[in-house]
Design an enzyme around this catalytic site. Structure first.
Site, PDB file in Angstrom:
ATOM      1  N   ARG A  17      50.560  52.504  36.806  1.00  0.00           N
ATOM      2  CA  ARG A  17      50.008  52.864  38.121  1.00  0.00           C
ATOM      3  C   ARG A  17      49.147  54.094  37.948  1.00  0.00           C
ATOM      4  NH1 ARG A  17      55.733  54.009  40.490  1.00  0.00           N
ATOM      5  NH2 ARG A  17      55.784  54.785  38.355  1.00  0.00           N
ATOM      6  N   LYS A  30      51.557  39.140  35.218  1.00  0.00           N
ATOM      7  CA  LYS A  30      50.795  40.255  35.806  1.00  0.00           C
ATOM      8  C   LYS A  30      50.392  39.929  37.242  1.00  0.00           C
ATOM      9  CE  LYS A  30      48.461  43.954  36.338  1.00  0.00           C
ATOM     10  NZ  LYS A  30      49.099  45.235  36.552  1.00  0.00           N
ATOM     11  N   CYS A  51      43.204  47.158  41.763  1.00  0.00           N
ATOM     12  CA  CYS A  51      44.026  46.034  41.286  1.00  0.00           C
ATOM     13  C   CYS A  51      44.561  45.131  42.399  1.00  0.00           C
ATOM     14  CB  CYS A  51      45.174  46.560  40.446  1.00  0.00           C
ATOM     15  SG  CYS A  51      44.604  47.327  38.920  1.00  0.00           S
TER      16      CYS A  51
HETATM   17  N1  LIG Z   1      43.562  50.840  36.881  1.00  0.00           N
HETATM   18  C1  LIG Z   1      44.792  50.366  36.937  1.00  0.00           C
HETATM   19  O1  LIG Z   1      45.667  50.922  37.590  1.00  0.00           O
HETATM   20  C2  LIG Z   1      45.153  49.132  36.161  1.00  0.00           C
HETATM   21  C3  LIG Z   1      46.507  48.842  35.922  1.00  0.00           C
HETATM   22  C4  LIG Z   1      46.828  47.695  35.205  1.00  0.00           C
HETATM   23  C5  LIG Z   1      45.838  46.838  34.781  1.00  0.00           C
HETATM   24  N2  LIG Z   1      44.533  47.103  35.063  1.00  0.00           N
HETATM   25  C6  LIG Z   1      43.509  46.184  34.568  1.00  0.00           C
HETATM   26  O2  LIG Z   1      42.958  46.750  33.383  1.00  0.00           O
HETATM   27  C7  LIG Z   1      41.553  46.472  33.314  1.00  0.00           C
HETATM   28  C8  LIG Z   1      40.782  47.761  33.230  1.00  0.00           C
HETATM   29  O3  LIG Z   1      41.009  48.485  34.411  1.00  0.00           O
HETATM   30  P1  LIG Z   1      40.527  50.010  34.572  1.00  0.00           P
HETATM   31  O4  LIG Z   1      40.992  50.453  35.891  1.00  0.00           O
HETATM   32  O5  LIG Z   1      40.893  50.748  33.343  1.00  0.00           O
HETATM   33  O6  LIG Z   1      38.952  49.796  34.604  1.00  0.00           O
HETATM   34  P2  LIG Z   1      37.822  50.928  34.601  1.00  0.00           P
HETATM   35  O7  LIG Z   1      36.758  50.410  35.482  1.00  0.00           O
HETATM   36  O8  LIG Z   1      38.416  52.259  34.841  1.00  0.00           O
HETATM   37  O9  LIG Z   1      37.323  50.915  33.077  1.00  0.00           O
HETATM   38  C9  LIG Z   1      36.728  49.808  32.468  1.00  0.00           C
HETATM   39  C10 LIG Z   1      35.890  50.320  31.312  1.00  0.00           C
HETATM   40  O10 LIG Z   1      35.355  49.192  30.605  1.00  0.00           O
HETATM   41  C11 LIG Z   1      34.032  49.518  30.212  1.00  0.00           C
HETATM   42  N3  LIG Z   1      33.321  48.266  29.921  1.00  0.00           N
HETATM   43  C12 LIG Z   1      32.831  47.362  30.794  1.00  0.00           C
HETATM   44  N4  LIG Z   1      32.248  46.356  30.113  1.00  0.00           N
HETATM   45  C13 LIG Z   1      32.380  46.631  28.801  1.00  0.00           C
HETATM   46  C14 LIG Z   1      31.988  45.969  27.617  1.00  0.00           C
HETATM   47  N5  LIG Z   1      31.348  44.814  27.653  1.00  0.00           N
HETATM   48  N6  LIG Z   1      32.275  46.556  26.439  1.00  0.00           N
HETATM   49  C15 LIG Z   1      32.913  47.741  26.385  1.00  0.00           C
HETATM   50  N7  LIG Z   1      33.316  48.414  27.480  1.00  0.00           N
HETATM   51  C16 LIG Z   1      33.061  47.856  28.667  1.00  0.00           C
HETATM   52  C17 LIG Z   1      33.480  50.286  31.392  1.00  0.00           C
HETATM   53  O11 LIG Z   1      32.342  51.054  31.026  1.00  0.00           O
HETATM   54  C18 LIG Z   1      34.670  51.152  31.765  1.00  0.00           C
HETATM   55  O12 LIG Z   1      34.664  52.375  31.075  1.00  0.00           O
HETATM   56  C19 LIG Z   1      41.245  45.616  34.544  1.00  0.00           C
HETATM   57  O13 LIG Z   1      41.362  44.277  34.183  1.00  0.00           O
HETATM   58  C20 LIG Z   1      42.339  45.997  35.516  1.00  0.00           C
HETATM   59  O14 LIG Z   1      42.607  44.983  36.446  1.00  0.00           O
HETATM   60  C21 LIG Z   1      44.158  48.261  35.723  1.00  0.00           C
END
Ligand SMILES: NC(=O)c1ccc[n+]([C@@H]2O[C@H](COP(=O)([O-])OP(=O)(O)OC[C@H]3O[C@@H](n4cnc5c(N)ncnc54)[C@H](O)[C@@H]3O)[C@@H](O)[C@H]2O)c1
Length: 441
Positions: free
Chosen positions: A177, A229, A283
């Protein structure tokens, strides 16, 4: 407080560190909330190499400037960078060359037009992997992806020239989270590993070795891991929407929603419940929508999930409707202070924040908005430059007709109502997080 808690966790992990038996480099693709938290595996002395398609982000991280706020993260990242255990690269091929386990942590947002998950980042990573994999790699999908994505990736890599002997795919969904990402990651209650490969499974078990004494390590197939998930997030939205709907009912009946939530939470079958202005973030909204789409594809109407989303849309209007009622439908030229802009406390993330809905509604009614948030103002400024952003909560409250608490930041719990009455026009206080002792404000 938060930091000392995190430090005490790491004491456990330094002890656990002796259990690490994975030797190799970890690659992390995508340096957002999940990627940077995963990069903290460097704490266990693993070499970690990060890549992001946004070069500027990588350059900043190298200098210790993070693209996001998450408690404790900056300290751990800068520490591991300075120790050389954590490195960054802007060259994808370098990551593939050096890493034996590659985590994919790129974003999977909702396409606003089609309401389907936008898998373009995953597809782009898949293309890059297919060009550069020359020897055995474990590809770990940590991003939340539609059910069947691991199977798709396997097929894609094979069809694009990667020998099947050169990779295994692991589905390892992340449950952290925002606001408590490090604790959630390094104190995970469960680690879900979906894979068909014994070799990959053994390596993942080694990798997570320090956590094994304290966590449930669940091994399953890829589609089940992907489904867990979605099931997890959908179930949480049901809980949130339920207690929020009950809070709306309590506004009418006069019952105390905090007492109700507490009483329910004592039943271990129910667990903690906290009413609020509606769920947001990157999310819950998109994962529930994605699950509805998955259900539709399989001709299964997920009625409860549908209801949770619908209830949330209604709930996000409640703060505005309450203000309208409090001001007898005459909000024009009123001054409203919004305390809290991020979708929850402990993060600067404003994606789908209920504060956005409130600001939009208030602006339509010519309300003058003052806002304060300890971390999220810079992001909100980009969306709503016409809002007045204040340096402190009392500055936001000064001269206001009403103040609305939208995010449960600790500092709002200590609000001094006497000071507020002195600095405002005797403002009405609307506590959408039910934090103040007055209860149902
Ligand atoms: N944020 C949360 O709380 C959370 C929790 C569990 C799961 N998730 C999942 O994890 C994943 C990432 O979430 P997040 O919140 O960290 O996302 P975010 O938007 O914070 O970060 C994603 C990163 O990926 C990079 N990116 C995009 N395309 C790319 C590519 N082709 N090559 C390399 N880098 C690339 C972006 O520049 C960015 O820095 C999502 O699928 C989300 O659903 C998020």
């Amino acid at each position: 407080m938060m930091h000392s808690k995190i430090l005490s966790f790491f004491c456990i992990f330094f002890y656990g560190h002796t259990l690490c038996s994975f030797t190799g480099t970890i690659g992390v693709i995508g340096t957002g909330y999940v990627g940077l938290t995963t990069a903290c595996l460097a704490e266990w002395n693993y070499p970690v190499l990060c890549f992001d398609c946004d070069e500027q982000k990588i350059m900043n991280i190298q200098k210790g400037v993070l693209p996001i706020y998450e408690p404790g993260l900056e300290e751990l990242i800068t520490k591991n960078l300075s120790l050389g255990r954590l490195q960054c690269t802007t060259r994808f091929e370098e990551l593939v060359d050096r890493a034996s386990i590659i985590f994919i942590t790129v974003g999977t947002p909702l396409n606003q037009l089609t309401q389907d998950i936008d898998l373009s980042a995953i597809e782009s990573v898949a293309r890059d992997l297919s060009t550069h994999i020359k020897e055995y790699k474990i590809i770990v999908i940590k991003s939340t992806v539609p059910i069947g994505t691991a199977a798709w990736l396997e097929k894609f890599l094979c069809e694009n020239g990667v020998s099947r002997a050169h990779f295994d795919i692991v589905s390892n969904p992340e449950f952290l989270r925002e606001g408590s990402a490090l604790e959630d990651f390094f104190e995970a209650k469960r680690i879900v590993i979906g894979t068909q490969s014994k070799k990959a499974l053994n390596l993942m078990r080694d990798l997570y070795g320090p956590l094994l004494p304290h966590t449930t390590f669940l091994v399953t197939d890829n589609i089940t891991a992907e489904s867990i998930k979605y099931a997890s997030n959908a179930f949480l939205t049901l809980k949130v929407s339920f207690i929020n709907e009950f809070a709306t009912l309590c506004d009418q009946t006069g019952a105390n929603i905090n007492d109700i939530a507490y009483a329910l939470s004592l039943d271990t079958r129910i667990g903690p419940l906290k009413p609020g202005p509606g769920f947001g973030g990157s999310c819950f909204p998109k994962d529930t929508q994605a699950l509805l789409n998955i259900g539709r594809t399989h001709n299964v109407d997920l009625l409860t999930v549908h209801a949770a989303l619908r209830a949330n849309e209604q709930r996000k209007q409640v703060a505005f409707k309450k203000l309208q009622k409090l001001f007898d439908n005459n909000l024009t030229d009123k001054v409203v202070a919004i305390l809290g802009l991020s979708f929850k406390a402990g993060t600067d993330d404003i994606r789908n924040s209920p504060s956005i809905d409130l600001i939009e509604s208030l602006l339509k009614h010519q309300v003058y908005i003052k806002a304060y948030d300890p971390k999220a103002m810079e992001h909100m400024k980009k969306l709503f430059p016409m809002v007045t952003y204040c340096a402190t909560l009392y500055e936001a409250v000064a001269g206001s007709d009403a103040l609305v608490i939208m995010t449960e930041w600790d500092e709002f719990k200590k609000i001094n109502t006497e000071t507020i009455v002195r600095t405002g026009n005797q403002p009405l206080i609307l506590d959408m997080r039910y934090m103040l002792t007055a209860g149902n404000a």
